[in-house]
Design a protein around this motif. Structure first.
Motif, short mmCIF file in Angstrom:
data_model
loop_
_atom_site.label_atom_id
_atom_site.label_comp_id
_atom_site.label_asym_id
_atom_site.label_seq_id
_atom_site.Cartn_x
_atom_site.Cartn_y
_atom_site.Cartn_z
N ALA A 209 -58.19 23.49 -0.37
CA ALA A 209 -58.22 22.20 0.33
C ALA A 209 -59.64 21.83 0.75
N ILE A 210 -60.43 22.81 1.16
CA ILE A 210 -61.80 22.53 1.57
C ILE A 210 -62.64 22.14 0.36
N ARG A 211 -62.40 22.78 -0.78
CA ARG A 211 -63.13 22.46 -2.01
C ARG A 211 -62.73 21.10 -2.55
N GLU A 212 -61.43 20.84 -2.60
CA GLU A 212 -60.92 19.57 -3.14
C GLU A 212 -59.75 19.10 -2.30
N GLY A 238 -64.88 8.02 7.76
CA GLY A 238 -64.00 8.21 6.62
C GLY A 238 -63.21 9.49 6.62
N ASN A 239 -63.29 10.28 7.71
CA ASN A 239 -62.58 11.56 7.79
C ASN A 239 -61.81 11.67 9.10
N LEU A 240 -60.77 12.51 9.07
CA LEU A 240 -60.03 12.80 10.28
C LEU A 240 -60.63 14.03 10.96
N TYR A 241 -60.60 13.99 12.31
CA TYR A 241 -61.09 15.11 13.10
C TYR A 241 -60.05 15.49 14.14
N TYR A 242 -60.00 16.79 14.45
CA TYR A 242 -59.05 17.30 15.43
C TYR A 242 -59.82 17.85 16.62
N GLN A 243 -59.33 17.53 17.82
CA GLN A 243 -59.94 18.04 19.04
C GLN A 243 -58.86 18.37 20.06
N ARG A 244 -58.98 19.50 20.67
CA ARG A 244 -58.04 19.88 21.72
C ARG A 244 -58.76 19.85 23.06
N ASP A 245 -58.26 19.03 23.97
CA ASP A 245 -58.89 18.84 25.28
C ASP A 245 -60.38 18.54 25.10
N GLU A 246 -61.25 19.29 25.75
CA GLU A 246 -62.69 19.04 25.67
C GLU A 246 -63.39 20.02 24.73
N ARG A 247 -62.62 20.67 23.89
CA ARG A 247 -63.19 21.65 22.97
C ARG A 247 -63.91 20.94 21.82
N PRO A 248 -64.65 21.68 20.98
CA PRO A 248 -65.36 21.04 19.86
C PRO A 248 -64.40 20.36 18.88
N LYS A 249 -64.91 19.36 18.18
CA LYS A 249 -64.13 18.68 17.14
C LYS A 249 -64.25 19.45 15.83
N PHE A 250 -63.17 19.41 15.03
CA PHE A 250 -63.18 20.05 13.73
C PHE A 250 -62.67 19.07 12.68
N ARG A 251 -63.37 19.00 11.58
CA ARG A 251 -62.91 18.14 10.49
C ARG A 251 -61.61 18.67 9.91
N MET A 252 -60.71 17.75 9.58
CA MET A 252 -59.42 18.10 9.01
C MET A 252 -59.48 17.94 7.49
N TYR A 253 -59.07 18.99 6.77
CA TYR A 253 -59.02 18.96 5.31
C TYR A 253 -57.55 18.95 4.88
N ALA A 254 -57.18 17.98 4.06
CA ALA A 254 -55.78 17.77 3.72
C ALA A 254 -55.31 18.75 2.65
N ILE A 255 -54.26 19.51 2.97
CA ILE A 255 -53.56 20.34 1.99
C ILE A 255 -52.52 19.49 1.27
N SER A 256 -51.86 18.64 2.05
CA SER A 256 -50.91 17.66 1.53
C SER A 256 -51.08 16.40 2.36
N GLU A 257 -50.20 15.45 2.21
CA GLU A 257 -50.35 14.20 2.97
C GLU A 257 -50.19 14.42 4.46
N THR A 258 -49.49 15.47 4.88
CA THR A 258 -49.25 15.66 6.31
C THR A 258 -49.71 17.02 6.84
N MET A 259 -50.23 17.89 5.97
CA MET A 259 -50.66 19.23 6.41
C MET A 259 -52.16 19.36 6.24
N PHE A 260 -52.82 19.90 7.30
CA PHE A 260 -54.28 19.97 7.31
C PHE A 260 -54.75 21.36 7.73
N CYS A 261 -55.91 21.73 7.18
CA CYS A 261 -56.54 22.99 7.58
C CYS A 261 -57.97 22.69 8.02
#
Length: 299
Positions: A209-212, A238-261
């Motif tokens: 998912a990270i590669r493609e 152009g990308n989705l990012y995930y953040q929990r509370d005030e923790r660092p943001k992480f880019r979301m890589y799509a495995i499928s249309e609804t699952m991300f790593c």
């Protein structure tokens, strides 16, 4: 799962042997080994011999050096005894760059021609002749002068001036990630224990998912944004990012249309749960130990 060791120089085994043995024993419980020679400019054939000995379970002829002055051939074979467990059954990957030279090339060339390793990275520098230093005090200069040449017992030649072409040619800065992916793919294909195959499949899915990443249209991505209890999904550049509370943001890589790593979080992935009307209702956090938690959409 994967053991990664960086060697920036091959010291003579007389001086660096104990450290090398400790490093090789540290790798004993890994499923695959990655030797990083991208910054290795060479060193002693005795260290090449020592490290190589861990990757074979029988006597193996590694290399020869022809010494011009004595008109003799010096052979190098794997050692009959090693300290600690053998790594002969572990897949081996070697990372190279243009900087990889001399003794580091010998190790790479030997392993490539013995079909013992997969070489990943750039074509190496091309130095196969051992040299001695000659000092000219009156000139205030010194010069490295070859006194022999490597003669591989399989090819009957060496890599002088040509370098060693890797099996997988990639820019040197990408070699480690490519090696991890190739190792995981091989391990997954060969795994027979269900629990191990499941763990490897989890890791392999993430690397793929990270590669493609799976392609999701911008409208759908923007529909996922919002707050889900302590969790927040953002759309930036152009990308989705995930953040929990005030923790660092992480880019979301799509495995499928609804699952991300995530690149930085190898133990966790996030699922967007969508209702029949296509509107997200909650997030499910999936962990590599099987635990799942839920966060309802709040904003």
């Amino acid at each position: 799962t994967l053991g990664h060791q960086t060697y920036n120089h091959f010291s003579d085994a007389k001086y660096g042997g104990a450290t090398a043995v400790a490093a090789m024993n540290f790798l004993a419980n890994c499923y695959a080994v990655i030797i990083d020679l991208r910054e290795n400019g060479g060193g002693s054939p005795t260290m090449v011999q020592l490290i190589s000995s861990y990757f074979f379970d029988e006597a193996t002829h590694l290399n020869n050096f022809y010494i011009r002055e004595a008109d003799t051939i010096k052979q190098f074979w794997t050692q009959s005894h090693i300290q600690g467990p053998s790594l002969a059954d572990k897949p081996l990957y070697i990372l190279t760059a243009r900087r990889t030279f001399s003794g580091a090339e010998e190790f790479t060339y030997n392993m490539k021609n013995l079909e013992r390793a997969t070489i990943i990275g750039e074509t190496t520098g091309g130095g196969a002749h051992p040299t001695t230093t000659v000092i000219f005090p009156d000139l205030g200069a010194k010069m490295g002068v070859p006194f022999g040449r490597a003669v591989n017992p399989i090819t009957m030649t060496n890599w002088e001036g040509t370098g060693i072409e890797p099996h997988i040619q990639v820019p040197q800065q990408d070699a480690l990630e490519v090696a991890k992916y190739e190792a995981l793919k091989q391990l997954y294909e060969e795994a027979e224990i269900p629990e191990l195959k499941e763990r490897l499949g989890w890791a392999l899915e993430r690397y793929e998912a990270i590669r493609e990443p799976f392609e999701i249209d911008e409208k759908t991505m923007k529909s996922y944004t919002g707050r889900y209890g302590p969790r927040n999904i953002l759309f930036e550049d152009g990308n989705l990012y995930y953040q929990r509370d005030e923790r660092p943001k992480f880019r979301m890589y799509a495995i499928s249309e609804t699952m991300f790593c995530f690149d930085e979080l190898d133990f966790f992935r996030l699922e967007v749960v969508v209702g029949d009307d296509g509107v997200p209702t909650m997030l499910r956090g999936h962990y590599d130990n099987g635990r799942v938690d839920v966060s309802e959409k709040t904003e």
